[in-house]
Design a protein around this motif. Structure first.
Motif, PDB file in Angstrom:
ATOM      1  N   PHE A   1      55.310 -67.856   9.107  1.00 32.22           N
ATOM      2  CA  PHE A   1      55.022 -68.785   8.010  1.00 32.22           C
ATOM      3  C   PHE A   1      55.136 -70.237   8.476  1.00 32.22           C
ATOM      4  O   PHE A   1      54.606 -71.142   7.833  1.00 32.22           O
ATOM      5  CB  PHE A   1      55.974 -68.521   6.839  1.00 32.22           C
ATOM      6  CG  PHE A   1      55.487 -67.455   5.898  1.00 32.22           C
ATOM      7  CD1 PHE A   1      55.115 -67.756   4.594  1.00 32.22           C
ATOM      8  CD2 PHE A   1      55.394 -66.134   6.314  1.00 32.22           C
ATOM      9  CE1 PHE A   1      54.658 -66.774   3.726  1.00 32.22           C
ATOM     10  CE2 PHE A   1      54.946 -65.143   5.461  1.00 32.22           C
ATOM     11  CZ  PHE A   1      54.569 -65.456   4.162  1.00 32.22           C
ATOM     12  N   ASP A   2      55.834 -70.439   9.576  1.00 29.92           N
ATOM     13  CA  ASP A   2      55.943 -71.789  10.126  1.00 29.92           C
ATOM     14  C   ASP A   2      54.734 -72.165  10.978  1.00 29.92           C
ATOM     15  O   ASP A   2      54.656 -73.270  11.509  1.00 29.92           O
ATOM     16  CB  ASP A   2      57.224 -71.922  10.954  1.00 29.92           C
ATOM     17  CG  ASP A   2      57.310 -70.881  12.069  1.00 29.92           C
ATOM     18  OD1 ASP A   2      56.353 -70.087  12.235  1.00 29.92           O
ATOM     19  OD2 ASP A   2      58.343 -70.845  12.771  1.00 29.92           O
ATOM     20  N   GLY A   3      53.788 -71.232  11.127  1.00 27.88           N
ATOM     21  CA  GLY A   3      52.580 -71.488  11.900  1.00 27.88           C
ATOM     22  C   GLY A   3      52.705 -71.176  13.377  1.00 27.88           C
ATOM     23  O   GLY A   3      51.736 -71.332  14.124  1.00 27.88           O
ATOM     24  N   LYS A   4      53.869 -70.729  13.808  1.00 29.75           N
ATOM     25  CA  LYS A   4      54.087 -70.449  15.225  1.00 29.75           C
ATOM     26  C   LYS A   4      53.813 -68.983  15.557  1.00 29.75           C
ATOM     27  O   LYS A   4      53.921 -68.108  14.693  1.00 29.75           O
ATOM     28  CB  LYS A   4      55.524 -70.793  15.614  1.00 29.75           C
ATOM     29  CG  LYS A   4      55.879 -72.259  15.440  1.00 29.75           C
ATOM     30  CD  LYS A   4      57.335 -72.508  15.804  1.00 29.75           C
ATOM     31  CE  LYS A   4      57.719 -73.965  15.602  1.00 29.75           C
ATOM     32  NZ  LYS A   4      59.159 -74.210  15.932  1.00 29.75           N
ATOM     33  N   ARG A   5      53.478 -68.760  16.808  1.00 30.02           N
ATOM     34  CA  ARG A   5      53.355 -67.393  17.314  1.00 30.02           C
ATOM     35  C   ARG A   5      54.762 -66.894  17.640  1.00 30.02           C
ATOM     36  O   ARG A   5      55.485 -67.505  18.414  1.00 30.02           O
ATOM     37  CB  ARG A   5      52.484 -67.331  18.570  1.00 30.02           C
ATOM     38  CG  ARG A   5      51.042 -67.715  18.349  1.00 30.02           C
ATOM     39  CD  ARG A   5      50.259 -67.684  19.658  1.00 30.02           C
ATOM     40  NE  ARG A   5      50.150 -66.335  20.196  1.00 30.02           N
ATOM     41  CZ  ARG A   5      50.628 -65.943  21.370  1.00 30.02           C
ATOM     42  NH1 ARG A   5      51.285 -66.807  22.142  1.00 30.02           N
ATOM     43  NH2 ARG A   5      50.473 -64.698  21.792  1.00 30.02           N
ATOM     44  N   SER A   6      55.128 -65.780  17.032  1.00 34.33           N
ATOM     45  CA  SER A   6      56.467 -65.226  17.236  1.00 34.33           C
ATOM     46  C   SER A   6      56.349 -63.766  17.657  1.00 34.33           C
ATOM     47  O   SER A   6      55.268 -63.179  17.627  1.00 34.33           O
ATOM     48  CB  SER A   6      57.293 -65.344  15.954  1.00 34.33           C
ATOM     49  OG  SER A   6      57.429 -66.704  15.572  1.00 34.33           O
ATOM     50  N   ARG A   7      57.489 -63.186  18.050  1.00 33.65           N
ATOM     51  CA  ARG A   7      57.505 -61.780  18.456  1.00 33.65           C
ATOM     52  C   ARG A   7      58.534 -61.036  17.629  1.00 33.65           C
ATOM     53  O   ARG A   7      59.648 -61.530  17.402  1.00 33.65           O
ATOM     54  CB  ARG A   7      57.822 -61.628  19.939  1.00 33.65           C
ATOM     55  CG  ARG A   7      57.550 -60.207  20.473  1.00 33.65           C
ATOM     56  CD  ARG A   7      57.295 -60.241  21.953  1.00 33.65           C
ATOM     57  NE  ARG A   7      56.946 -58.939  22.524  1.00 33.65           N
ATOM     58  CZ  ARG A   7      55.736 -58.402  22.497  1.00 33.65           C
ATOM     59  NH1 ARG A   7      54.741 -59.040  21.890  1.00 33.65           N
ATOM     60  NH2 ARG A   7      55.490 -57.228  23.056  1.00 33.65           N
ATOM     61  N   GLY A   8      58.136 -59.843  17.180  1.00 28.94           N
ATOM     62  CA  GLY A   8      59.025 -59.054  16.352  1.00 28.94           C
ATOM     63  C   GLY A   8      59.188 -57.639  16.861  1.00 28.94           C
ATOM     64  O   GLY A   8      58.449 -57.183  17.742  1.00 28.94           O
ATOM     65  N   SER A   9      60.168 -56.934  16.292  1.00 25.84           N
ATOM     66  CA  SER A   9      60.460 -55.552  16.675  1.00 25.84           C
ATOM     67  C   SER A   9      60.724 -54.727  15.431  1.00 25.84           C
ATOM     68  O   SER A   9      61.380 -55.198  14.492  1.00 25.84           O
ATOM     69  CB  SER A   9      61.694 -55.489  17.582  1.00 25.84           C
ATOM     70  OG  SER A   9      61.545 -56.323  18.709  1.00 25.84           O
ATOM     71  N   ILE A  10      60.214 -53.504  15.429  1.00 26.76           N
ATOM     72  CA  ILE A  10      60.538 -52.552  14.375  1.00 26.76           C
ATOM     73  C   ILE A  10      60.740 -51.182  15.017  1.00 26.76           C
ATOM     74  O   ILE A  10      60.238 -50.920  16.116  1.00 26.76           O
ATOM     75  CB  ILE A  10      59.447 -52.458  13.283  1.00 26.76           C
ATOM     76  CG1 ILE A  10      58.098 -52.056  13.900  1.00 26.76           C
ATOM     77  CG2 ILE A  10      59.320 -53.753  12.508  1.00 26.76           C
ATOM     78  CD1 ILE A  10      57.045 -51.740  12.851  1.00 26.76           C
ATOM     79  N   VAL A  11      61.470 -50.325  14.318  1.00 26.43           N
ATOM     80  CA  VAL A  11      61.701 -48.955  14.779  1.00 26.43           C
ATOM     81  C   VAL A  11      60.959 -48.023  13.834  1.00 26.43           C
ATOM     82  O   VAL A  11      61.122 -48.106  12.608  1.00 26.43           O
ATOM     83  CB  VAL A  11      63.208 -48.622  14.787  1.00 26.43           C
ATOM     84  CG1 VAL A  11      63.429 -47.163  15.186  1.00 26.43           C
ATOM     85  CG2 VAL A  11      63.949 -49.559  15.734  1.00 26.43           C
ATOM     86  N   VAL A  12      60.114 -47.153  14.400  1.00 26.95           N
ATOM     87  CA  VAL A  12      59.335 -46.219  13.590  1.00 26.95           C
ATOM     88  C   VAL A  12      59.412 -44.823  14.200  1.00 26.95           C
ATOM     89  O   VAL A  12      59.850 -44.647  15.341  1.00 26.95           O
ATOM     90  CB  VAL A  12      57.850 -46.647  13.492  1.00 26.95           C
ATOM     91  CG1 VAL A  12      57.710 -47.996  12.816  1.00 26.95           C
ATOM     92  CG2 VAL A  12      57.201 -46.666  14.873  1.00 26.95           C
ATOM     93  N   ASN A  13      58.962 -43.853  13.435  1.00 25.70           N
ATOM     94  CA  ASN A  13      58.879 -42.489  13.938  1.00 25.70           C
ATOM     95  C   ASN A  13      57.812 -42.418  15.036  1.00 25.70           C
ATOM     96  O   ASN A  13      56.783 -43.100  14.960  1.00 25.70           O
ATOM     97  CB  ASN A  13      58.520 -41.536  12.795  1.00 25.70           C
ATOM     98  CG  ASN A  13      58.706 -40.083  13.173  1.00 25.70           C
ATOM     99  OD1 ASN A  13      57.924 -39.510  13.927  1.00 25.70           O
ATOM    100  ND2 ASN A  13      59.751 -39.464  12.628  1.00 25.70           N
TER     101      ASN A  13
END
Length: 328
Positions: free
Chosen positions: A174-186
């Motif tokens: 939302f700040d307009g920056k490219r960011s990296r995220g992580s999630i855990v899924v099956n």
């Protein structure tokens, strides 16, 4: 006449007669043997009759030679000569401008303030890695799993670590920056989840933050699992969390999140309506479902289709809508 005289006359007459006989038989040609010359032998020739017209020399070419020449002549006549195509040279115009590939977008403008927002408008996110979405799927790192034990995962959960996967992907904040995220899924939806978030990146769809459910959120005050209510208030995008159905913990029915087969995206912009009518985490966007940053506006929107095209269903179509929710 005396005898000697008669003998002389007789000898003279005999010599004369012999000479005459030899002359008559041999003619005037001198004897070859007498002259010592060798007479040349002349071959017999056949005379060629002449005509009254102009004299024409007979051709000396044999029949086989004539046939060979005829074949060569025919070959020359039937062989076509290749025609060269005219080549047009393009002279570059001195006024032409070279076309350059557009530069990749590295930042967007921040999202303007809305009528209601989470407590932290621009959370601190991990910077993007690599170009594009750069999505990856792998095993859960030891450090991450250690933070999940006792919070998002506890003994008795329907799935264990070996059945889960760690998905990493870049997103537009939302700040307009490219960011990296992580999630855990099956593991059964890991590739689909990675593809869906990669598509959101292409669409420049905004995500507030994307962090796994673990000790950083605290424990759920209403049952097992990490505190999903705190995560919703922070507008966090997450998936696996071994908990009961939100708002219905008394039923002790495990949510699909407890299996890692459900994903919640931008809880604040895409609220959830429980069976008792309670809206989580805020009512502001419940009636504001038009296109807006981070909002899943309709089933036909490109952002929703990023997930449904991967075989996940959208909770926004339920009788008690859950706009943030996708599952299988």
């Amino acid at each position: 006449m005396s005898s000697p005289r008669r003998y002389a006359v007789s000898f003279l007459a005999l010599s004369l007669a012999l000479t005459v006989a030899l002359t008559a038989g041999c003619g005037n040609d001198p004897s070859p043997r007498a002259s010592g010359a060798v007479r040349a032998t002349t071959p017999t020739s056949t005379a060629v009759p002449t005509t009254s017209g102009p004299t024409t020399s007979a051709p000396t070419t044999s029949a086989s030679t004539a046939a060979t020449k005829g074949s060569a002549t025919t070959a020359r006549r039937t062989t076509s000569t290749p025609v060269r195509k005219a080549t047009t040279r393009h002279t570059p115009s001195s006024t032409s401008t070279p076309v350059r590939a557009p530069k990749p977008v590295t930042a967007l403008g921040p999202v303007p303030r809305a009528g209601a927002e989470p407590s932290v408008r621009f959370p601190r996110n991990e910077p993007a890695v690599g170009s594009g979405a750069n999505a990856s799927v792998g095993a859960i790192p030891d450090a991450a799993w250690a933070k999940m034990i006792g919070y998002s995962w506890t003994a008795g959960c329907p799935v264990g670590r070996s059945q889960l996967r760690w998905v990493r992907v870049n997103f537009w904040g939302f700040d307009g920056k490219r960011s990296r995220g992580s999630i855990v899924v099956n593991a059964s939806i890991a590739d689909e989840a990675a593809a869906a978030f990669a598509r959101l990146y292409e669409l420049q769809f905004r995500i507030r933050q994307m962090k796994p459910m673990d000790s950083s959120w605290g424990r759920n005050p209403k049952g097992p699992g990490a505190d999903d209510y705190a995560a919703m208030e922070a507008d966090n995008t997450s998936a696996f969390n071994c908990r009961y159905v939100g708002g219905e913990e008394a039923s002790k029915v495990y949510s699909k999140h407890a299996y890692g087969t459900a994903i919640d995206v931008n809880d604040f912009e895409n609220p959830y309506v429980a069976d008792d009518g309670t809206v989580y985490p805020d009512r502001y966007f419940l009636t504001r479902r038009g296109p807006a940053p981070g909002v899943f506006s309709s089933s036909g929107s490109a952002a929703v289709r990023a997930f449904t095209s991967q075989g996940l269903r959208w909770g926004g179509l339920w009788s008690n809508p859950d706009y943030q929710h996708f599952d299988r």
